[in-house]
Design a protein around this motif. Sequence first.
Motif, PDB file in Angstrom:
ATOM      1  N   ILE A  21       8.847   3.485  -0.709  1.00  0.00           N
ATOM      2  CA  ILE A  21       7.957   3.186  -1.930  1.00  0.00           C
ATOM      3  C   ILE A  21       6.775   2.674  -1.400  1.00  0.00           C
ATOM      4  O   ILE A  21       5.656   2.684  -1.871  1.00  0.00           O
ATOM      5  CB  ILE A  21       8.896   2.554  -3.078  1.00  0.00           C
ATOM      6  N   ALA A  22       7.155   1.503  -0.673  1.00  0.00           N
ATOM      7  CA  ALA A  22       5.986   0.580  -0.094  1.00  0.00           C
ATOM      8  C   ALA A  22       4.873   1.289   0.597  1.00  0.00           C
ATOM      9  O   ALA A  22       3.823   1.347   0.517  1.00  0.00           O
ATOM     10  CB  ALA A  22       6.326  -0.686   0.494  1.00  0.00           C
ATOM     11  N   LYS A  23       5.438   2.132   1.394  1.00  0.00           N
ATOM     12  CA  LYS A  23       4.426   2.883   2.325  1.00  0.00           C
ATOM     13  C   LYS A  23       3.881   3.988   1.576  1.00  0.00           C
ATOM     14  O   LYS A  23       2.705   4.223   1.941  1.00  0.00           O
ATOM     15  CB  LYS A  23       5.348   3.640   3.555  1.00  0.00           C
ATOM     16  N   SER A  24       4.617   4.620   0.579  1.00  0.00           N
ATOM     17  CA  SER A  24       3.875   5.626  -0.442  1.00  0.00           C
ATOM     18  C   SER A  24       2.637   4.787  -1.143  1.00  0.00           C
ATOM     19  O   SER A  24       1.769   5.388  -1.393  1.00  0.00           O
ATOM     20  CB  SER A  24       4.831   6.130  -1.521  1.00  0.00           C
ATOM     21  N   ILE A  25       3.023   3.663  -1.605  1.00  0.00           N
ATOM     22  CA  ILE A  25       1.880   2.768  -2.274  1.00  0.00           C
ATOM     23  C   ILE A  25       0.802   2.441  -1.471  1.00  0.00           C
ATOM     24  O   ILE A  25      -0.654   2.729  -1.794  1.00  0.00           O
ATOM     25  CB  ILE A  25       2.574   1.478  -2.912  1.00  0.00           C
ATOM     26  N   SER A  26       1.065   2.174  -0.303  1.00  0.00           N
ATOM     27  CA  SER A  26       0.103   1.669   1.015  1.00  0.00           C
ATOM     28  C   SER A  26      -1.004   3.120   1.281  1.00  0.00           C
ATOM     29  O   SER A  26      -2.046   2.731   1.168  1.00  0.00           O
ATOM     30  CB  SER A  26       0.827   1.187   2.116  1.00  0.00           C
ATOM     31  N   CYS A  27      -0.091   4.183   1.379  1.00  0.00           N
ATOM     32  CA  CYS A  27      -1.028   5.306   1.280  1.00  0.00           C
ATOM     33  C   CYS A  27      -1.867   5.767   0.205  1.00  0.00           C
ATOM     34  O   CYS A  27      -2.900   6.487   0.453  1.00  0.00           O
ATOM     35  CB  CYS A  27      -0.031   6.461   1.742  1.00  0.00           C
ATOM     36  N   MET A  28      -1.578   5.325  -0.996  1.00  0.00           N
ATOM     37  CA  MET A  28      -2.275   5.650  -1.899  1.00  0.00           C
ATOM     38  C   MET A  28      -3.463   4.732  -2.269  1.00  0.00           C
ATOM     39  O   MET A  28      -4.277   4.649  -3.436  1.00  0.00           O
ATOM     40  CB  MET A  28      -1.655   5.691  -3.248  1.00  0.00           C
ATOM     41  N   MET A  29      -3.735   3.940  -1.221  1.00  0.00           N
ATOM     42  CA  MET A  29      -4.758   2.753  -1.262  1.00  0.00           C
ATOM     43  C   MET A  29      -5.782   2.760  -0.450  1.00  0.00           C
ATOM     44  O   MET A  29      -6.164   1.890   0.309  1.00  0.00           O
ATOM     45  CB  MET A  29      -4.246   1.246  -1.385  1.00  0.00           C
ATOM     46  N   PRO A  30      -6.491   3.885  -0.148  1.00  0.00           N
ATOM     47  CA  PRO A  30      -7.227   4.263   1.128  1.00  0.00           C
ATOM     48  C   PRO A  30      -8.521   3.125   0.791  1.00  0.00           C
ATOM     49  O   PRO A  30      -8.984   2.901  -0.389  1.00  0.00           O
ATOM     50  CB  PRO A  30      -7.664   5.551   1.077  1.00  0.00           C
ATOM     51  N   GLY A  31      -8.850   2.697   1.983  1.00  0.00           N
ATOM     52  CA  GLY A  31     -10.184   1.793   1.902  1.00  0.00           C
ATOM     53  C   GLY A  31      -9.630   0.342   1.641  1.00  0.00           C
ATOM     54  O   GLY A  31     -10.633  -0.472   1.670  1.00  0.00           O
ATOM     55  N   HIS A  32      -8.475   0.156   1.412  1.00  0.00           N
ATOM     56  CA  HIS A  32      -7.962  -1.327   1.307  1.00  0.00           C
ATOM     57  C   HIS A  32      -7.186  -1.695   2.516  1.00  0.00           C
ATOM     58  O   HIS A  32      -6.682  -0.812   3.244  1.00  0.00           O
ATOM     59  CB  HIS A  32      -7.030  -1.490  -0.039  1.00  0.00           C
TER      60      HIS A  32
END
Length: 132
Positions: A21-32
């Motif tokens: 889940i954490a990796k999926s969240i991270s992937c959904m935050m481009p530019g961050h």
Amino acid sequence: MTKESMNALIITDGSEPVQIIAKSISCMMPGHKVKICSADNFSGTDLLPVECFLIGCENPKPESFSYLEEMLSHINLASRKCGLFSSKEKTIKYLLKIVKDCEADVCEPLFIKNENIKDSDIKKWLKGFMDD
């Protein structure tokens, strides 16, 4: 502050479902700039450069969260956004309890039923989290 300049920290219990889940969240935050760390490797100073932090665990009161719980009970994070996530309702209640004293701006938690994670659900949750 622009969204592109936002630093984020994701703290997990290190369990496989939560790491996914954490990796999926991270992937959904481009530019961050997103850092994922397990609670075992977490240091309180990891929170200093971030505008938002997210916490996820599989079960309530994981042993690795003892330091995190203690720190959150003694620090004021009122200027920071906080996101919580888990696949179990009782764990969401636990996470809400441990962040209460730090006064962070806690958004509606992300509840992933049956570990069935959908990118669209994460995007919708993050939009609400970032836009609040």
